[in-house]
Enzyme design. Sequence first.
Site, short mmCIF file in Angstrom:
data_model
loop_
_atom_site.label_atom_id
_atom_site.label_comp_id
_atom_site.label_asym_id
_atom_site.label_seq_id
_atom_site.Cartn_x
_atom_site.Cartn_y
_atom_site.Cartn_z
N ASN A 120 -5.61 6.24 10.85
CA ASN A 120 -6.91 6.46 11.49
C ASN A 120 -7.32 5.30 12.38
O ASN A 120 -7.82 5.49 13.48
CB ASN A 120 -7.96 6.69 10.38
CG ASN A 120 -9.38 6.65 10.90
OD1 ASN A 120 -9.86 7.60 11.50
ND2 ASN A 120 -10.06 5.53 10.69
N SER B 118 -5.39 3.10 13.84
CA SER B 118 -4.55 3.05 15.04
C SER B 118 -5.01 4.06 16.09
O SER B 118 -4.74 3.89 17.28
CB SER B 118 -3.10 3.34 14.69
OG SER B 118 -2.62 2.42 13.76
N ASP C 270 -2.28 16.07 21.51
CA ASP C 270 -1.12 15.91 20.62
C ASP C 270 -1.42 16.32 19.18
O ASP C 270 -0.54 16.80 18.47
CB ASP C 270 -0.64 14.46 20.62
CG ASP C 270 0.15 14.12 21.87
OD1 ASP C 270 0.29 15.01 22.73
OD2 ASP C 270 0.62 12.97 21.99
N ASP D 222 0.84 -1.20 0.00
CA ASP D 222 0.00 0.00 0.00
C ASP D 222 0.87 1.26 0.00
O ASP D 222 0.53 2.26 -0.62
CB ASP D 222 -0.92 0.00 1.23
CG ASP D 222 -2.07 -0.97 1.08
OD1 ASP D 222 -2.48 -1.25 -0.06
OD2 ASP D 222 -2.56 -1.46 2.12
N GLY D 223 2.01 1.19 0.72
CA GLY D 223 2.93 2.32 0.78
C GLY D 223 3.46 2.67 -0.61
O GLY D 223 3.67 3.83 -0.94
N ARG E 253 -7.34 20.25 22.96
CA ARG E 253 -6.00 20.28 23.55
C ARG E 253 -5.48 18.85 23.54
O ARG E 253 -6.17 17.93 24.00
CB ARG E 253 -6.02 20.79 24.99
CG ARG E 253 -6.28 22.28 25.09
CD ARG E 253 -6.36 22.71 26.54
NE ARG E 253 -6.62 24.14 26.67
CZ ARG E 253 -7.81 24.69 26.54
NH1 ARG E 253 -8.88 23.94 26.29
NH2 ARG E 253 -7.96 25.98 26.66
N GLU F 183 -4.54 10.20 4.58
CA GLU F 183 -4.90 11.15 5.63
C GLU F 183 -3.94 12.32 5.69
O GLU F 183 -2.85 12.28 5.12
CB GLU F 183 -4.92 10.47 7.03
CG GLU F 183 -3.59 10.28 7.70
CD GLU F 183 -2.75 9.18 7.13
OE1 GLU F 183 -1.68 9.50 6.57
OE2 GLU F 183 -3.12 8.01 7.21
N THR G 255 -8.31 2.58 7.20
CA THR G 255 -7.66 1.37 7.72
C THR G 255 -6.19 1.60 8.06
O THR G 255 -5.50 0.68 8.49
CB THR G 255 -7.77 0.24 6.67
OG1 THR G 255 -7.40 0.77 5.39
CG2 THR G 255 -9.19 -0.32 6.60
P1 NAP Z 1 4.69 3.03 5.44
O1 NAP Z 1 5.78 2.24 5.98
O2 NAP Z 1 4.62 3.34 3.97
O3 NAP Z 1 3.29 2.41 5.88
C1 NAP Z 1 3.06 1.97 7.19
C2 NAP Z 1 2.09 0.81 7.14
O4 NAP Z 1 0.78 1.31 6.79
C3 NAP Z 1 2.45 -0.25 6.12
O5 NAP Z 1 2.24 -1.51 6.70
C4 NAP Z 1 1.45 0.00 4.99
O6 NAP Z 1 1.12 -1.17 4.25
C5 NAP Z 1 0.25 0.45 5.78
N1 NAP Z 1 -0.75 1.20 5.01
C6 NAP Z 1 -0.56 2.24 4.17
N2 NAP Z 1 -1.75 2.65 3.68
C7 NAP Z 1 -2.69 1.84 4.22
C8 NAP Z 1 -4.09 1.78 4.11
N3 NAP Z 1 -4.78 2.63 3.35
N4 NAP Z 1 -4.76 0.83 4.83
C9 NAP Z 1 -4.09 -0.02 5.63
N5 NAP Z 1 -2.75 -0.02 5.78
C10 NAP Z 1 -2.07 0.92 5.08
O7 NAP Z 1 4.68 4.37 6.31
P2 NAP Z 1 4.77 5.90 5.95
O8 NAP Z 1 5.40 6.11 4.59
O9 NAP Z 1 5.36 6.58 7.13
O10 NAP Z 1 3.23 6.36 5.91
C11 NAP Z 1 2.35 5.86 4.98
C12 NAP Z 1 1.05 5.59 5.65
O11 NAP Z 1 1.26 4.68 6.71
C13 NAP Z 1 0.42 6.82 6.30
O12 NAP Z 1 -0.46 7.43 5.38
C14 NAP Z 1 -0.28 6.28 7.52
O13 NAP Z 1 -1.66 6.07 7.31
C15 NAP Z 1 0.34 4.91 7.74
N6 NAP Z 1 1.00 4.92 9.05
C16 NAP Z 1 0.34 4.38 10.10
C17 NAP Z 1 0.89 4.42 11.36
C18 NAP Z 1 0.15 3.81 12.49
O14 NAP Z 1 -0.83 3.11 12.23
N7 NAP Z 1 0.55 4.09 13.71
C19 NAP Z 1 2.14 5.00 11.57
C20 NAP Z 1 2.78 5.54 10.46
C21 NAP Z 1 2.20 5.51 9.20
P3 NAP Z 1 2.16 -1.90 3.23
O15 NAP Z 1 3.03 -2.71 4.12
O16 NAP Z 1 1.25 -2.71 2.36
O17 NAP Z 1 2.90 -0.82 2.49
#
Ligand code: NAP
Length: 268
Positions: free
Chosen positions: A164, A166, A150, A45-46, A148, A123, A161
């Site tokens: 959001n 998380s 983070d 997805d990334g 108020r 997002e 998914t």
């Molecule tokens: P990233 O390493 O590219 O992605 C982090 C994880 O989020 C990977 O496992 C990715 O799946 C998964 N992901 C991305 N889009 C998704 C979606 N629409 N539905 C479900 N899982 C999804 O991290 P990044 O480049 O920093 O950020 C990319 C996205 O990752 C952000 O838009 C954010 O939504 C998400 N993210 C989530 C958290 C969290 O949940 N705490 C933290 C950081 C980022 P693949 O392994 O298939 O690529």
Amino acid sequence: MRVGIFSNNVRRSLEVKAALTRRFLERHFIIDDENPEVVVTIGGDGTLLSAFHKYIDMLDKIRFVGVHTGHLGFYTDWRDDEIDDLVISLQSDNGQSVSYPLLDVFVTYKDSNKRDVFTALNEATIRRISSTMVTDVFIGGEFFERFRGDGLCVSTPTGSTAYNKSLGGAVVHPTLDVLQLTEVSSINNRVFRTLSSPMIIAPKDWITIEPEGAADFILTVDSDSYHKLKIKEIKFKISKKKIHFAKYRHTHFWHRVQTAFIGDEDAD
Ligand code: NAP
């Protein structure tokens, strides 16, 4: 058909890219990464998220197809051992597609006439880590609350998914034209109060935030982040643009959710 191929740098993805390039050339597709009609992403997805931002100015002309070299994703339908089937489907393509909502983010700054507009597939978040973020929140132009904590996250249905989820947000079916607002660690006590629940925002509405004076906000838009911002106002709206996926097969959305987050209860 002009196809672009966008891969991450994982070894398996690069192997699939090489094999897919050969198949496309054998079947007289034109490989055109500059002006493609269809972009095939290889990775997760990334990877699709990165391709989306690469082609953000051409979204109305492009359909995406996602091949996953790991687990089934939310933007990836094809397994990496199915590229022959994918090429055959593309050969008999008649333009079928499915489209999902995107998020527009309009940012204005203090002490500057600069105005930025970003578009997110998953997002956008506004956060402050040095100390508490204080901001007024407006929905559809009406004052809603003083937050108020983070930070705040506004997600699209397909992004529901991701981060959001998380944050305790709801998983939203991607055919719904809505945004979701979730809190990142709000402060709630006898003095300070926020709704403390995720909110689903109707298509006609928009979210405005006006943070209280600080010069160290962090804005994230999908994988990108912008630091040390002196923000005056951010407006979040459903975009007029959509992302289009070439649709040759249908993976039931709730099956995808079940596979990603619950899995086979017999497997271990
Ligand atoms: P990233 O390493 O590219 O992605 C982090 C994880 O989020 C990977 O496992 C990715 O799946 C998964 N992901 C991305 N889009 C998704 C979606 N629409 N539905 C479900 N899982 C999804 O991290 P990044 O480049 O920093 O950020 C990319 C996205 O990752 C952000 O838009 C954010 O939504 C998400 N993210 C989530 C958290 C969290 O949940 N705490 C933290 C950081 C980022 P693949 O392994 O298939 O690529």
